[in-house]
Write a protein that holds these residues in place. Sequence first.
Motif, PDB file in Angstrom:
ATOM      1  N   THR A  10       1.214  -2.711  -6.090  1.00 21.86           N
ATOM      2  CA  THR A  10       1.213  -1.584  -5.153  1.00 21.86           C
ATOM      3  C   THR A  10      -0.028  -0.747  -5.401  1.00 21.86           C
ATOM      4  O   THR A  10      -0.276  -0.306  -6.528  1.00 21.86           O
ATOM      5  CB  THR A  10       2.466  -0.714  -5.331  1.00 21.86           C
ATOM      6  OG1 THR A  10       3.629  -1.489  -5.009  1.00 21.86           O
ATOM      7  CG2 THR A  10       2.422   0.504  -4.426  1.00 21.86           C
ATOM      8  N   ILE A  11      -0.809  -0.545  -4.368  1.00 19.46           N
ATOM      9  CA  ILE A  11      -2.040   0.244  -4.457  1.00 19.46           C
ATOM     10  C   ILE A  11      -1.803   1.619  -3.847  1.00 19.46           C
ATOM     11  O   ILE A  11      -1.434   1.735  -2.672  1.00 19.46           O
ATOM     12  CB  ILE A  11      -3.200  -0.441  -3.711  1.00 19.46           C
ATOM     13  CG1 ILE A  11      -3.487  -1.821  -4.305  1.00 19.46           C
ATOM     14  CG2 ILE A  11      -4.456   0.434  -3.756  1.00 19.46           C
ATOM     15  CD1 ILE A  11      -4.528  -2.613  -3.536  1.00 19.46           C
ATOM     16  N   ARG A  12      -2.008   2.661  -4.638  1.00 23.61           N
ATOM     17  CA  ARG A  12      -1.940   4.021  -4.110  1.00 23.61           C
ATOM     18  C   ARG A  12      -3.239   4.323  -3.370  1.00 23.61           C
ATOM     19  O   ARG A  12      -4.326   4.138  -3.907  1.00 23.61           O
ATOM     20  CB  ARG A  12      -1.745   5.038  -5.228  1.00 23.61           C
ATOM     21  CG  ARG A  12      -0.376   4.989  -5.873  1.00 23.61           C
ATOM     22  CD  ARG A  12      -0.223   6.078  -6.929  1.00 23.61           C
ATOM     23  NE  ARG A  12      -0.243   7.414  -6.346  1.00 23.61           N
ATOM     24  CZ  ARG A  12       0.656   8.370  -6.616  1.00 23.61           C
ATOM     25  NH1 ARG A  12       1.652   8.136  -7.458  1.00 23.61           N
ATOM     26  NH2 ARG A  12       0.558   9.558  -6.069  1.00 23.61           N
ATOM     27  N   MET A  13      -3.115   4.804  -2.147  1.00 22.01           N
ATOM     28  CA  MET A  13      -4.274   5.223  -1.350  1.00 22.01           C
ATOM     29  C   MET A  13      -4.070   6.689  -1.014  1.00 22.01           C
ATOM     30  O   MET A  13      -3.548   7.047   0.032  1.00 22.01           O
ATOM     31  CB  MET A  13      -4.374   4.384  -0.077  1.00 22.01           C
ATOM     32  CG  MET A  13      -5.728   4.486   0.609  1.00 22.01           C
ATOM     33  SD  MET A  13      -5.761   3.764   2.267  1.00 22.01           S
ATOM     34  CE  MET A  13      -5.144   5.160   3.209  1.00 22.01           C
ATOM     35  N   ASP A  14      -4.448   7.584  -1.971  1.00 20.02           N
ATOM     36  CA  ASP A  14      -4.027   8.977  -1.855  1.00 20.02           C
ATOM     37  C   ASP A  14      -5.058   9.998  -2.308  1.00 20.02           C
ATOM     38  O   ASP A  14      -4.742  11.182  -2.417  1.00 20.02           O
ATOM     39  CB  ASP A  14      -2.743   9.189  -2.666  1.00 20.02           C
ATOM     40  CG  ASP A  14      -2.909   8.814  -4.139  1.00 20.02           C
ATOM     41  OD1 ASP A  14      -4.066   8.675  -4.600  1.00 20.02           O
ATOM     42  OD2 ASP A  14      -1.884   8.640  -4.826  1.00 20.02           O
ATOM     43  N   ILE A  18       0.865  -1.179   0.000  1.00 18.05           N
ATOM     44  CA  ILE A  18       0.000   0.000   0.000  1.00 18.05           C
ATOM     45  C   ILE A  18       0.904   1.233   0.000  1.00 18.05           C
ATOM     46  O   ILE A  18       1.863   1.309   0.776  1.00 18.05           O
ATOM     47  CB  ILE A  18      -0.917   0.030   1.244  1.00 18.05           C
ATOM     48  CG1 ILE A  18      -1.829  -1.200   1.279  1.00 18.05           C
ATOM     49  CG2 ILE A  18      -1.749   1.315   1.267  1.00 18.05           C
ATOM     50  CD1 ILE A  18      -2.627  -1.327   2.570  1.00 18.05           C
ATOM     51  N   ALA A  19       0.603   2.186  -0.883  1.00 15.74           N
ATOM     52  CA  ALA A  19       1.359   3.443  -0.938  1.00 15.74           C
ATOM     53  C   ALA A  19       0.428   4.577  -0.499  1.00 15.74           C
ATOM     54  O   ALA A  19      -0.299   5.145  -1.324  1.00 15.74           O
ATOM     55  CB  ALA A  19       1.888   3.698  -2.346  1.00 15.74           C
ATOM     56  N   PRO A  20       0.436   4.904   0.791  1.00 14.75           N
ATOM     57  CA  PRO A  20      -0.468   5.951   1.280  1.00 14.75           C
ATOM     58  C   PRO A  20      -0.022   7.337   0.831  1.00 14.75           C
ATOM     59  O   PRO A  20       1.158   7.586   0.579  1.00 14.75           O
ATOM     60  CB  PRO A  20      -0.368   5.822   2.807  1.00 14.75           C
ATOM     61  CG  PRO A  20       0.345   4.533   3.065  1.00 14.75           C
ATOM     62  CD  PRO A  20       1.211   4.294   1.880  1.00 14.75           C
TER      63      PRO A  20
END
Length: 256
Positions: free
Chosen positions: A244-248, A190-192
């Motif tokens: 990788t999931i961006r959570m932004d 996860i890429a916050p």
Amino acid sequence: MDIKGKTALVTGGASGLGRATTEHFVALGANVVILDLNDEAGATVEAQFKGKVTYVHTDVTSEESVANAIAVAKDKYGQVDIAVNCAGIATPQKVLDREGNRYGLDHFRKVVSVNLIGTFNVTAQAAEAMQTNAPNEDGERGVIINTASVAAFEGQIGQAAYSASKGGVAAITLPTAREFSRQGVRVMTIAPGFIHTPLFDGLPEAAVDSLKQQVVFPKRLGQPHEYAKLAAHIVDNAYLNGETIRMDAAARMAPK
């Protein structure tokens, strides 16, 4: 993987993203072993969820320290099913000082050691432990979730070390997912973006407002529980692997 009844390692689990993950996983019926250096905060969370949470003082950069935490998890709960790597540091430092002189390597080395080497250390040892678990109907034995950052993709001035470390975390996701397929272990990252953790509490209000302006929608800081909910979904959704999931909230960071 049904999270209920499973055991999760959560690094940095005494505060911020890690604490939110710990609380959410416990609410879903999991046991959690917190790997952290903050003894006071770790003991507080352990007392709050007595019997469901165990705190182990752990340096994620040390092979022996992480091995001890995994041994504690196995001894108390039987096995390790999930690992969520939230431990990290984000202290900024430019490459050159105001006079144009370069800084030494100490800062870069420390950030990469904690954020990247620490994540790899826990990932490797968790996968080693998970491979002996009984597989479910998909052949799955474990799930590893690492934490990168949007800084891995558009790091700001002063984030050379942080961006390098988080870019590394994103980069190891696919090769480890491919390798651990033989063990039945999924790896996700996860890429916050801008999440309201204790790191933000010391920032001036003007700085926080500036960060909010870089968020598209919803125009606010993210909340740790939103990270925790995504982590739980990754555990539940077996077809999420090697990504990788961006959570932004569609934020893209400015140069500074």
